[in-house]
Design an enzyme around this catalytic site. Structure first.
Site, PDB file in Angstrom:
ATOM      1  CE  LYS A 104      -3.855  -2.286   2.243  1.00 46.38           C
ATOM      2  NZ  LYS A 104      -4.412  -2.778   3.502  1.00 46.38           N
TER       3      LYS A 104
ATOM      4  CD  GLN B  65      -3.648  -4.443   6.609  1.00 46.88           C
ATOM      5  OE1 GLN B  65      -3.782  -3.353   6.061  1.00 46.88           O
ATOM      6  NE2 GLN B  65      -3.974  -5.577   6.014  1.00 46.88           N
TER       7      GLN B  65
ATOM      8  CG  ASP C  40     -10.293  -0.915   5.622  1.00 46.56           C
ATOM      9  OD1 ASP C  40     -10.000  -1.388   4.513  1.00 46.56           O
ATOM     10  OD2 ASP C  40      -9.601  -1.045   6.648  1.00 46.56           O
TER      11      ASP C  40
HETATM   12  N1  GUN Z   1      -6.769  -7.343   6.311  1.00 44.25           N
HETATM   13  C1  GUN Z   1      -7.010  -8.059   5.180  1.00 44.25           C
HETATM   14  N2  GUN Z   1      -7.678  -7.318   4.287  1.00 44.25           N
HETATM   15  C2  GUN Z   1      -7.878  -6.112   4.857  1.00 44.25           C
HETATM   16  C3  GUN Z   1      -8.505  -4.914   4.422  1.00 44.25           C
HETATM   17  O1  GUN Z   1      -9.048  -4.805   3.330  1.00 44.25           O
HETATM   18  N3  GUN Z   1      -8.466  -3.875   5.298  1.00 44.25           N
HETATM   19  C4  GUN Z   1      -7.894  -3.969   6.510  1.00 44.25           C
HETATM   20  N4  GUN Z   1      -7.933  -2.916   7.315  1.00 44.25           N
HETATM   21  N5  GUN Z   1      -7.318  -5.063   6.954  1.00 44.25           N
HETATM   22  C5  GUN Z   1      -7.285  -6.124   6.121  1.00 44.25           C
END
Ligand code: GUN
Length: 285
Positions: free
Chosen positions: A54, A98, A121
């Protein structure tokens, strides 16, 4: 036998990157830099890789990326304080925490603390509700990335039978809501579903997000179906693979997303797209 087409997430992501780079440049002319923050707790290996990817993509596009990395021993209160700070930080358009979080932290409480306007998210309850009533603010990135990819390949969902394997809040449920909004007939299946392969075999579009390596074989796939593989698993040799047994189904499907190189790159595209959209909102006051 069908001519099979690969849903190449990497290719779609780089095609869309060009447009997003232009949008960021436009914002910078107005003295606005889109800001994304990610809170990472502990050293979960998969999470660390996702966050690194990211950061790379965000910075490549000219987005201001802030990583807040806490030790796994961080208290819930410390985490909530940081969230409060980001909620009030005008340079941050959106942020995510996350997942997964360590057991001593209540995930729901953390998600609830995020200002829904900055919840890139789309996990906050009122963003989930807005999505289901057809007026979304932010969208969960993996689900959104899947729809962007299908759109790029002109996969029309109107009136199609979509079967989703997996009912998570991160993938299964938001994909269902978004495909319903595209007039698909949506079935969500899960670990308690009876006759799963029979139901999956009715799908024109099959989305698989259950987290079990190579779970889906051709017994689950209708001839000519479009298969989207959301898995990030490891096979018996420790090699990265998806929830779908690619080699087993490749002569049955009309289109399939590979792992790696399918949904993964699209997830990040959807996330940064959303951050840029929020920054555009800030620019327009
Ligand atoms: N863990 C796995 N996929 C995601 C996601 O799309 N967002 C977040 N915050 N954590 C994750």
């Amino acid at each position: 036998m069908n001519e099979m087409e690969i849903l190449d997430g990497k290719k779609v992501a780089s095609a869309l990157d060009e447009k997003m780079t232009d949008r960021v440049a436009n914002l910078k002319k107005q003295n606005i830099t889109p800001g994304l923050a990610v809170i990472l707790v502990g050293d979960n290996k998969a999470s660390s890789i996702y966050v690194r990817n990211k950061k790379r993509r965000a910075e490549k596009l000219g987005i201001n990326f802030q990583l807040i990395h806490f030790d796994a021993s961080v208290t819930e209160n410390e985490l909530l304080e940081k969230i409060d700070q980001l909620n009030h930080d005008d340079s941050i358009d959106g942020f995510i925490v996350q997942l997964p979080l360590p057991d001593h932290i209540d995930e729901d409480k953390v998600i609830d603390a995020i200002d829904s306007k900055k919840d890139v998210d789309g996990f906050a309850p009122n963003n989930v509700g807005s999505l289901w009533i057809g007026e979304p603010h932010t969208l969960p990135a993996t689900a959104s990335g899947i729809l962007m990819m299908l759109d790029f390949y002109n996969v029309d969902l109107d009136g199609k039978n979509v079967v989703i394997i997996g009912r998570s809040n991160i993938v299964g449920k938001p994909v269902a809501a978004m495909m319903l909004a595209k007039n698909a007939t949506v079935t969500i299946t899960h670990s308690h579903t009876k006759n799963l392969s029979e139901i999956a075999k009715r799908a024109d579009v099959l989305v698989v997000a259950i987290g079990q390596a190579k779970f889906v074989n051709k017994d689950f796939v209708k001839d000519g179906a479009v298969v989207v593989d959301v898995g990030m698993d490891h096979d018996e040799n420790g090699k990265l693979c998806g929830d779908v047994d690619f080699d087993n189904v490749k002569d049955t499907v009309s289109m399939i997303s590979p792992v790696p190189g399918g949904v993964g790159p699209m997830t990040i595209t959807a996330l940064v797209d959303q951050v840029i959209t929020l920054a555009e909102g800030r620019a327009n006051g």
